[in-house]
Design a protein around this motif. Sequence first.
Motif, PDB file in Angstrom:
ATOM      1  N   TYR A   1      -2.076  -4.221   4.301  1.00 57.17           N
ATOM      2  CA  TYR A   1      -2.881  -3.002   4.241  1.00 57.17           C
ATOM      3  C   TYR A   1      -3.633  -3.004   2.913  1.00 57.17           C
ATOM      4  O   TYR A   1      -3.040  -3.131   1.845  1.00 57.17           O
ATOM      5  CB  TYR A   1      -2.018  -1.742   4.353  1.00 57.17           C
ATOM      6  CG  TYR A   1      -2.879  -0.503   4.381  1.00 57.17           C
ATOM      7  CD1 TYR A   1      -3.406  -0.047   5.579  1.00 57.17           C
ATOM      8  CD2 TYR A   1      -3.218   0.159   3.200  1.00 57.17           C
ATOM      9  CE1 TYR A   1      -4.251   1.067   5.607  1.00 57.17           C
ATOM     10  CE2 TYR A   1      -4.054   1.263   3.221  1.00 57.17           C
ATOM     11  CZ  TYR A   1      -4.569   1.710   4.425  1.00 57.17           C
ATOM     12  OH  TYR A   1      -5.410   2.787   4.451  1.00 57.17           O
TER      13      TYR A   1
ATOM     14  N   HIS B   1       2.029   2.406   5.676  1.00 55.62           N
ATOM     15  CA  HIS B   1       0.907   3.336   5.576  1.00 55.62           C
ATOM     16  C   HIS B   1       0.950   4.355   6.706  1.00 55.62           C
ATOM     17  O   HIS B   1       0.653   5.537   6.506  1.00 55.62           O
ATOM     18  CB  HIS B   1      -0.423   2.580   5.607  1.00 55.62           C
ATOM     19  CG  HIS B   1      -1.610   3.463   5.438  1.00 55.62           C
ATOM     20  ND1 HIS B   1      -2.332   3.960   6.499  1.00 55.62           N
ATOM     21  CD2 HIS B   1      -2.189   3.971   4.321  1.00 55.62           C
ATOM     22  CE1 HIS B   1      -3.302   4.727   6.052  1.00 55.62           C
ATOM     23  NE2 HIS B   1      -3.238   4.750   4.737  1.00 55.62           N
TER      24      HIS B   1
ATOM     25  N   PHE C   1      -0.186   8.561   1.246  1.00 52.65           N
ATOM     26  CA  PHE C   1      -1.231   7.602   0.884  1.00 52.65           C
ATOM     27  C   PHE C   1      -2.591   8.280   0.784  1.00 52.65           C
ATOM     28  O   PHE C   1      -3.439   7.878  -0.016  1.00 52.65           O
ATOM     29  CB  PHE C   1      -1.268   6.447   1.886  1.00 52.65           C
ATOM     30  CG  PHE C   1      -0.276   5.361   1.587  1.00 52.65           C
ATOM     31  CD1 PHE C   1      -0.491   4.468   0.543  1.00 52.65           C
ATOM     32  CD2 PHE C   1       0.890   5.241   2.335  1.00 52.65           C
ATOM     33  CE1 PHE C   1       0.427   3.472   0.251  1.00 52.65           C
ATOM     34  CE2 PHE C   1       1.820   4.243   2.053  1.00 52.65           C
ATOM     35  CZ  PHE C   1       1.582   3.361   1.004  1.00 52.65           C
TER      36      PHE C   1
END
Length: 309
Positions: A190, A151, A158
């Motif tokens: 995540y 991420h 993202f």
Amino acid sequence: MNRKNKWIIYGIGLSLLLGGCMNMDNEKKNVDSKEATGPYKDTFVRVQDYTGEGYVLRNGEDADKIAEEKSDEVQKAAKDFFMEKYKTDVKVHNIVGNVDGATVFVESTGPVHFYTTAIVPIDLSQKKVMKNEVVSLEGEVESAIRGGLYHLMFEKEFAELDQYLEKIVAENKVVGKTREAIEKVGGTGYMTPYYFITTSSSDEAIKPVFDEYIKNPNTPPSKLKTLFDVDKFSVENLKINLQLFMEEEDVEPSKELFNQIPKDLREMNSIPKGSYSLIINDNLINEKVDDGYKENSLRIGVPDYIVIK
């Protein structure tokens, strides 16, 4: 059997309950579904009302009571474990008794963001927290860290995915999980209300980034990003697992959205590359096992991922 392996085996129940049916281990999900037809078959609530309360692990009642009484000790043992083994500060969101100890749900506090768990053994006969014998399920924390690093590597991509999913939710009668549920019983790397990331231990692209993080979690994100080996990236090693619920009760999962979302994803050039799975459930989630998957759920996943290259 040595004590460490013993606790890992006791924690296997958790691995069968985390991650939903969309992760790469589909057989585990089948076990979950069977569990939900037993003593927990009637413990469904509206997903909008679910905050993780009521979540249980098999045969954890006795340990749960002790863990609650000794909450401060259990929390400290878990936090010390992550600091000593991963040099990572975490905050504790929830403690759930397992068959012979406590499963602790935590969230990282640094720029590499992830949720994961630790298993704190408890001697039930002496009501003693075994603070020096804390473990995690094999590879679980490492996968969570890799997801957080991915991420970080692709924040912009993202963000585009987040924007798309927020638009889907705003324009259609679907919702995601509550933030409280993610914090209390998520534990899968995540995570957002609409998806979670799973990763592969054989991923060579993220390995230099992971190694640097393990060596020094305070490494600036700008430096971590330079270590990602884009030439070795494979979409098979990054799974992005989408999960939505119908907003209203007594409404079947939307086949229209189920067809639309994969089509939209394949036409987008600015979202993260990877292998996407998708599940759309009705409005109800099983509060005991944090699972909305049922016979009427619509699912795309193993082995037919939505591949974005």
